[in-house]
Motif scaffolding. Structure first.
Motif, PDB file in Angstrom:
ATOM      1  N   LYS A  37      71.000   3.155  -5.222  1.00  0.00           N
ATOM      2  CA  LYS A  37      69.550   3.340  -5.088  1.00  0.00           C
ATOM      3  C   LYS A  37      68.756   2.640  -6.193  1.00  0.00           C
ATOM      4  O   LYS A  37      67.579   2.341  -6.012  1.00  0.00           O
ATOM      5  CB  LYS A  37      69.219   4.834  -5.136  1.00  0.00           C
ATOM      6  CG  LYS A  37      69.751   5.619  -3.974  1.00  0.00           C
ATOM      7  CD  LYS A  37      69.443   7.093  -4.141  1.00  0.00           C
ATOM      8  CE  LYS A  37      69.999   7.898  -2.984  1.00  0.00           C
ATOM      9  NZ  LYS A  37      69.674   9.318  -3.110  1.00  0.00           N
ATOM     10  N   THR A  38      69.389   2.411  -7.323  1.00  0.00           N
ATOM     11  CA  THR A  38      68.668   1.937  -8.501  1.00  0.00           C
ATOM     12  C   THR A  38      67.983   0.585  -8.322  1.00  0.00           C
ATOM     13  O   THR A  38      66.835   0.433  -8.760  1.00  0.00           O
ATOM     14  CB  THR A  38      69.589   1.949  -9.733  1.00  0.00           C
ATOM     15  OG1 THR A  38      70.100   3.279  -9.903  1.00  0.00           O
ATOM     16  CG2 THR A  38      68.860   1.544 -10.989  1.00  0.00           C
ATOM     17  N   SER A  40      66.544  -0.781  -5.723  1.00  0.00           N
ATOM     18  CA  SER A  40      65.280  -0.620  -4.990  1.00  0.00           C
ATOM     19  C   SER A  40      64.292   0.237  -5.774  1.00  0.00           C
ATOM     20  O   SER A  40      63.078   0.020  -5.692  1.00  0.00           O
ATOM     21  CB  SER A  40      65.512  -0.037  -3.591  1.00  0.00           C
ATOM     22  OG  SER A  40      66.051   1.251  -3.672  1.00  0.00           O
ATOM     23  N   MET A  41      64.789   1.208  -6.546  1.00  0.00           N
ATOM     24  CA  MET A  41      63.892   2.008  -7.385  1.00  0.00           C
ATOM     25  C   MET A  41      63.198   1.121  -8.416  1.00  0.00           C
ATOM     26  O   MET A  41      61.988   1.239  -8.632  1.00  0.00           O
ATOM     27  CB  MET A  41      64.678   3.119  -8.091  1.00  0.00           C
ATOM     28  CG  MET A  41      65.162   4.213  -7.166  1.00  0.00           C
ATOM     29  SD  MET A  41      66.245   5.400  -7.994  1.00  0.00           S
ATOM     30  CE  MET A  41      65.088   6.182  -9.111  1.00  0.00           C
ATOM     31  N   HIS A  44      60.637  -1.226  -6.596  1.00  0.00           N
ATOM     32  CA  HIS A  44      59.439  -0.569  -6.060  1.00  0.00           C
ATOM     33  C   HIS A  44      58.621   0.184  -7.105  1.00  0.00           C
ATOM     34  O   HIS A  44      57.397   0.237  -7.005  1.00  0.00           O
ATOM     35  CB  HIS A  44      59.817   0.385  -4.926  1.00  0.00           C
ATOM     36  CG  HIS A  44      60.287  -0.327  -3.715  1.00  0.00           C
ATOM     37  ND1 HIS A  44      61.608  -0.381  -3.340  1.00  0.00           N
ATOM     38  CD2 HIS A  44      59.618  -1.060  -2.798  1.00  0.00           C
ATOM     39  CE1 HIS A  44      61.733  -1.097  -2.249  1.00  0.00           C
ATOM     40  NE2 HIS A  44      60.540  -1.524  -1.896  1.00  0.00           N
ATOM     41  N   ASN A  45      59.301   0.775  -8.086  1.00  0.00           N
ATOM     42  CA  ASN A  45      58.597   1.630  -9.043  1.00  0.00           C
ATOM     43  C   ASN A  45      58.499   1.042 -10.441  1.00  0.00           C
ATOM     44  O   ASN A  45      57.732   1.531 -11.257  1.00  0.00           O
ATOM     45  CB  ASN A  45      59.296   2.989  -9.143  1.00  0.00           C
ATOM     46  CG  ASN A  45      59.410   3.668  -7.807  1.00  0.00           C
ATOM     47  OD1 ASN A  45      58.453   3.717  -7.049  1.00  0.00           O
ATOM     48  ND2 ASN A  45      60.580   4.178  -7.495  1.00  0.00           N
ATOM     49  N   GLY A  46      59.303   0.034 -10.727  1.00  0.00           N
ATOM     50  CA  GLY A  46      59.350  -0.547 -12.059  1.00  0.00           C
ATOM     51  C   GLY A  46      60.482   0.046 -12.881  1.00  0.00           C
ATOM     52  O   GLY A  46      60.978   1.143 -12.592  1.00  0.00           O
ATOM     53  N   ALA A  49      59.477   3.476 -14.886  1.00  0.00           N
ATOM     54  CA  ALA A  49      59.432   4.666 -14.027  1.00  0.00           C
ATOM     55  C   ALA A  49      60.838   5.075 -13.591  1.00  0.00           C
ATOM     56  O   ALA A  49      61.157   6.266 -13.524  1.00  0.00           O
ATOM     57  CB  ALA A  49      58.552   4.415 -12.808  1.00  0.00           C
ATOM     58  N   THR A  50      61.688   4.109 -13.331  1.00  0.00           N
ATOM     59  CA  THR A  50      63.069   4.402 -12.939  1.00  0.00           C
ATOM     60  C   THR A  50      63.829   5.062 -14.082  1.00  0.00           C
ATOM     61  O   THR A  50      64.557   6.037 -13.879  1.00  0.00           O
ATOM     62  CB  THR A  50      63.781   3.111 -12.488  1.00  0.00           C
ATOM     63  OG1 THR A  50      63.052   2.550 -11.386  1.00  0.00           O
ATOM     64  CG2 THR A  50      65.214   3.373 -12.077  1.00  0.00           C
ATOM     65  N   PHE A  53      62.599   8.652 -14.503  1.00  0.00           N
ATOM     66  CA  PHE A  53      63.162   9.475 -13.439  1.00  0.00           C
ATOM     67  C   PHE A  53      64.627   9.803 -13.727  1.00  0.00           C
ATOM     68  O   PHE A  53      65.046  10.961 -13.650  1.00  0.00           O
ATOM     69  CB  PHE A  53      63.039   8.746 -12.095  1.00  0.00           C
ATOM     70  CG  PHE A  53      63.708   9.454 -10.959  1.00  0.00           C
ATOM     71  CD1 PHE A  53      63.060  10.493 -10.300  1.00  0.00           C
ATOM     72  CD2 PHE A  53      64.981   9.093 -10.544  1.00  0.00           C
ATOM     73  CE1 PHE A  53      63.678  11.159  -9.245  1.00  0.00           C
ATOM     74  CE2 PHE A  53      65.607   9.750  -9.495  1.00  0.00           C
ATOM     75  CZ  PHE A  53      64.955  10.784  -8.841  1.00  0.00           C
ATOM     76  N   THR A 107      62.827  -6.459 -17.088  1.00  0.00           N
ATOM     77  CA  THR A 107      62.965  -5.821 -15.774  1.00  0.00           C
ATOM     78  C   THR A 107      63.771  -6.713 -14.839  1.00  0.00           C
ATOM     79  O   THR A 107      64.688  -6.242 -14.157  1.00  0.00           O
ATOM     80  CB  THR A 107      61.584  -5.508 -15.163  1.00  0.00           C
ATOM     81  OG1 THR A 107      60.910  -4.570 -16.005  1.00  0.00           O
ATOM     82  CG2 THR A 107      61.708  -4.934 -13.759  1.00  0.00           C
TER      83      THR A 107
END
Length: 127
Positions: A37-38, A40-41, A44-46, A49-50, A53, A107
């Protein structure tokens, strides 16, 4: 061209070394789920933010928390190994203090690395 190929191979080898170290852990299946999942996280979120989380999830005292904690360790080890993060500051603090240009570059590099982690984990960790 060979320098780029060398860096890509080094990144893949480093990811392989980290994944092999988790193959025998009880929470390896959770790790595989989260590493899948990481990318795409991050996209999409930067990255920041990942990481926030994942850090929140890593506080749990179960296999889910251990898997997130290990994934965060892998991200931090990558940043240190490739010379992006030179001190022992908190990962969130480190990311918030970067310039916009450095944040974007880190990033991108981290996303490339996480894709290697994911691909290698999918081949090495059996569910």
């Amino acid at each position: 061209m060979s320098r780029l190929k060398g860096r890509i191979q080094e990144m893949a080898n480093f990811a392989y070394t980290l994944v092999v170290g988790i193959k025998d852990k009880r929470y390896k299946d959770k790790y595989l789920t989260y590493v899948r999942k990481t990318p795409s996280m991050i996209a999409h979120n930067g990255l920041l933010a990942t990481v926030v989380f994942a850090k929140k999830k890593a506080t749990k005292r179960n296999s889910e928390g251990k898997a997130w904690k290990h994934l965060l360790k892998h991200l931090e080890r990558f940043l240190k190994h490739f010379g992006f993060k030179k001190d022992n500051s908190d990962l969130v603090q480190f990311l918030t203090e970067l310039s916009v240009e450095d944040y974007r570059m880190i990033t991108k590099q981290t996303l490339d690395f996480v894709v290697w982690l994911k691909d290698i984990a999918e081949g090495e960790i059996r569910q």
